[in-house]
Motif scaffolding. Structure first.
Motif, PDB file in Angstrom:
ATOM      1  N   PHE A   1     -10.701 -10.393  53.524  1.00  0.00           N
ATOM      2  CA  PHE A   1     -10.983 -11.708  52.948  1.00  0.00           C
ATOM      3  C   PHE A   1     -11.540 -12.651  54.011  1.00  0.00           C
ATOM      4  O   PHE A   1     -12.501 -13.392  53.756  1.00  0.00           O
TER       5      PHE A   1
ATOM      6  N   LYS B   1     -15.048 -14.573  54.012  1.00  0.00           N
ATOM      7  CA  LYS B   1     -15.081 -16.032  54.058  1.00  0.00           C
ATOM      8  C   LYS B   1     -15.877 -16.573  55.251  1.00  0.00           C
ATOM      9  O   LYS B   1     -16.706 -17.468  55.086  1.00  0.00           O
ATOM     10  N   TRP B   2     -15.641 -16.019  56.422  1.00  0.00           N
ATOM     11  CA  TRP B   2     -16.240 -16.591  57.633  1.00  0.00           C
ATOM     12  C   TRP B   2     -17.488 -15.861  58.112  1.00  0.00           C
ATOM     13  O   TRP B   2     -18.431 -16.485  58.568  1.00  0.00           O
TER      14      TRP B   2
ATOM     15  N   LYS C   1     -19.286 -13.572  56.219  1.00  0.00           N
ATOM     16  CA  LYS C   1     -20.185 -13.258  55.097  1.00  0.00           C
ATOM     17  C   LYS C   1     -20.647 -11.804  55.101  1.00  0.00           C
ATOM     18  O   LYS C   1     -21.773 -11.500  54.739  1.00  0.00           O
TER      19      LYS C   1
ATOM     20  N   ASP D   1     -17.686 -14.240  46.471  1.00  0.00           N
ATOM     21  CA  ASP D   1     -18.298 -15.335  47.216  1.00  0.00           C
ATOM     22  C   ASP D   1     -19.592 -15.717  46.507  1.00  0.00           C
ATOM     23  O   ASP D   1     -20.587 -14.997  46.587  1.00  0.00           O
TER      24      ASP D   1
ATOM     25  N   LYS E   1     -18.843 -20.971  47.127  1.00  0.00           N
ATOM     26  CA  LYS E   1     -17.480 -21.135  46.610  1.00  0.00           C
ATOM     27  C   LYS E   1     -16.892 -19.747  46.389  1.00  0.00           C
ATOM     28  O   LYS E   1     -17.571 -18.848  45.915  1.00  0.00           O
ATOM     29  N   ILE E   2     -15.615 -19.614  46.710  1.00  0.00           N
ATOM     30  CA  ILE E   2     -14.934 -18.335  46.521  1.00  0.00           C
ATOM     31  C   ILE E   2     -14.120 -18.394  45.240  1.00  0.00           C
ATOM     32  O   ILE E   2     -13.312 -19.301  45.041  1.00  0.00           O
TER      33      ILE E   2
ATOM     34  N   GLY F   1      -8.302 -20.357  50.900  1.00  0.00           N
ATOM     35  CA  GLY F   1      -9.691 -20.789  50.809  1.00  0.00           C
ATOM     36  C   GLY F   1     -10.356 -20.493  49.478  1.00  0.00           C
ATOM     37  O   GLY F   1     -11.573 -20.591  49.352  1.00  0.00           O
ATOM     38  N   ILE F   2      -9.566 -20.159  48.486  1.00  0.00           N
ATOM     39  CA  ILE F   2     -10.120 -19.888  47.160  1.00  0.00           C
ATOM     40  C   ILE F   2     -10.388 -21.211  46.449  1.00  0.00           C
ATOM     41  O   ILE F   2      -9.526 -22.087  46.416  1.00  0.00           O
TER      42      ILE F   2
END
Length: 172
Positions: free
Chosen positions: A51, A55-56, A58, A104, A117-118, A149-150
Motif C-alpha cells: 500500500f 501511495k508514495w 506509484k 489509486d 485519490k485512493i 491515506g484512503i
C-alpha cells in the motif's frame, strides 16, 4: 488504577498474551503482522508495504487483498502495475468470493489540476458464502486503520455498484 493480588485487568492480560504469542511464533508473517482487534485477523507487512509503495512511489495502480481463514491473515492477492486500469481491477475480483481492494484513481479537476485519490473497495458478491461476507464485513475497519491515506470507500455486491462512473462521481 490499583490492582491487588495476581490479577490483571482483561485488557492488560490480553495485550500481554498477544505480545507473548507474537514473540513465540516462528512465522515471519505473524511476527511482522498487525493485529486487527475486532476479529483476531492479522494484516501482514506485505499488505502495508504494498500500500505504501502504491501511495508514495506509484508503482501499483491497485492491490487486491484476501483473508486466509486458516491462518487468519489478510494477505495480498493481486497487484496491478502502474499501466493497468480500473477495468483490470474489476476483472480480477472473483464472482463468488469476497475481497478488499484499493485503487489509486488519477483525475484532472475542472481547474485543470492533476489529483489522485485512493479508493477502498469492499467487494462482497451475492454469490459468496455468508460466512465469508460476515468475516470480511467485521474485518474491514481493522484493515482500513492499517492502510492510512484512503480517501473514499465503496461497498459493492455486483459490478454495477463499483463502476468507473461511481468512482468518478465520488472523486469530484
Amino acid at each position: 488504577m490499583k490492582f491487588s493480588g495476581n490479577f490483571l485487568p482483561f485488557s492488560l492480560y490480553k495485550a500481554h498474551h498477544l505480545q507473548f504469542q507474537v514473540s513465540q511464533t516462528d512465522s515471519t508473517a505473524m511476527a511482522m503482522a498487525f493485529k486487527m482487534a475486532t476479529t483476531g485477523m492479522w494484516v501482514t507487512d506485505e499488505c502495508k508495504n504494498s500500500f505504501m509503495e502504491m501511495k508514495w512511489k506509484k508503482v501499483h495502480r491497485y492491490i487486491v487483498f484476501k483473508i486466509d481463514e486458516k491462518s487468519r491473515l489478510v494477505t495480498v492477492d493481486k497487484v496491478g502495475g502502474p499501466g493497468e486500469s480500473y477495468d483490470d481491477l474489476a476483472a480480477s475480483l472473483p464472482t463468488d468470493d469476497c475481497r478488499y481492494a484499493v485503487f489509486d484513481f488519477d483525475f484532472v479537476t475542472v481547474d485543470n489540476c492533476r489529483k489522485s485519490k485512493i479508493f477502498f473497495i469492499a467487494w462482497s458478491p451475492t454469490a459468496s458464502r455468508i460466512r465469508a461476507k460476515m468475516l470480511y464485513a467485521t474485518s474491514k475497519d481493522g484493515l482500513r486503520r492499517v492502510l492510512d491515506g484512503i480517501s473514499y470507500e465503496v461497498q459493492a455486491t455486483d459490478p454495477t455498484e463499483m463502476g468507473i462512473d461511481v468512482i468518478k462521481d465520488k472523486a469530484n
